[in-house]
Motif scaffolding. Structure first.
Motif, PDB file in Angstrom:
ATOM      1  N   UNK A 125     -40.110   0.498 -38.201  1.00  0.00           N
ATOM      2  CA  UNK A 125     -38.781   0.076 -37.768  1.00  0.00           C
ATOM      3  C   UNK A 125     -38.869  -0.937 -36.635  1.00  0.00           C
ATOM      4  N   UNK A 126     -39.818  -0.749 -35.735  1.00  0.00           N
ATOM      5  CA  UNK A 126     -39.987  -1.673 -34.623  1.00  0.00           C
ATOM      6  C   UNK A 126     -40.441  -3.044 -35.133  1.00  0.00           C
ATOM      7  N   UNK A 127     -41.375  -3.056 -36.057  1.00  0.00           N
ATOM      8  CA  UNK A 127     -41.839  -4.338 -36.621  1.00  0.00           C
ATOM      9  C   UNK A 127     -40.701  -5.027 -37.348  1.00  0.00           C
ATOM     10  N   UNK A 128     -39.902  -4.271 -38.080  1.00  0.00           N
ATOM     11  CA  UNK A 128     -38.746  -4.856 -38.774  1.00  0.00           C
ATOM     12  C   UNK A 128     -37.776  -5.469 -37.775  1.00  0.00           C
ATOM     13  N   UNK A 129     -37.591  -4.825 -36.646  1.00  0.00           N
ATOM     14  CA  UNK A 129     -36.707  -5.350 -35.609  1.00  0.00           C
ATOM     15  C   UNK A 129     -37.293  -6.626 -34.999  1.00  0.00           C
ATOM     16  N   UNK A 130     -38.578  -6.592 -34.704  1.00  0.00           N
ATOM     17  CA  UNK A 130     -39.223  -7.721 -34.045  1.00  0.00           C
ATOM     18  C   UNK A 130     -39.346  -8.922 -34.976  1.00  0.00           C
ATOM     19  N   UNK A 131     -39.657  -8.666 -36.234  1.00  0.00           N
ATOM     20  CA  UNK A 131     -39.808  -9.755 -37.187  1.00  0.00           C
ATOM     21  C   UNK A 131     -38.454 -10.297 -37.644  1.00  0.00           C
ATOM     22  N   UNK A 132     -37.376  -9.664 -37.228  1.00  0.00           N
ATOM     23  CA  UNK A 132     -36.015 -10.123 -37.520  1.00  0.00           C
ATOM     24  C   UNK A 132     -35.753 -10.163 -39.023  1.00  0.00           C
ATOM     25  N   UNK A 133     -36.097  -9.086 -39.716  1.00  0.00           N
ATOM     26  CA  UNK A 133     -35.873  -9.003 -41.163  1.00  0.00           C
ATOM     27  C   UNK A 133     -34.611  -8.254 -41.455  1.00  0.00           C
TER      28      UNK A 133
END
Length: 118
Positions: free
Chosen positions: A110-118
């Protein structure tokens, strides 16, 4: 061969290849890389969620293992101790470990999804 003057060229268009961002817009990844206050907040939120999952597992582990000395003192039979440790405790520990790993991986995803702006 002369072309027909009524025949027109057809322009084929597709979706834009790169979405343009408004000037001044920063992605969360940029905020983290530049170590701004907002980036610090993103990382801190991930750390807080992971800490909450770890403390939950620790609390369940204490509740699961903490009363064992009292159980063993109440029943001095050596067979009971090995049965509880070998069969009664192993399965809950494996389930607890699987839950923690899945929770931690979901938090990171979830954090990567937030950071990658997907």
């Amino acid at each position: 061969m002369p072309q027909d003057p009524t025949e027109r060229r057809v322009v084929v268009t597709g979706p834009p290849r790169r979405a343009r961002r408004a000037f001044g817009y920063y992605r969360p990844r940029t905020e983290i890389d530049e170590q701004t206050t907002l980036g610090h907040t993103y990382v801190r939120s991930l750390m807080r969620i992971q800490l909450r999952a770890g403390l939950t597992v620790f609390a369940v582990l204490v509740l699961l293992i903490g009363p064992l000395p009292l159980v063993f003192a109440a029943a001095p039979d050596a067979g009971l101790e090995w049965g509880v440790l070998g069969f009664g405790l192993y399965a809950p520990l494996v389930l607890l470990a699987r839950w923690y790993v899945r929770r931690a991986e979901r938090n990171e995803r979830d954090f990567v999804r937030l950071v990658e702006d997907r």
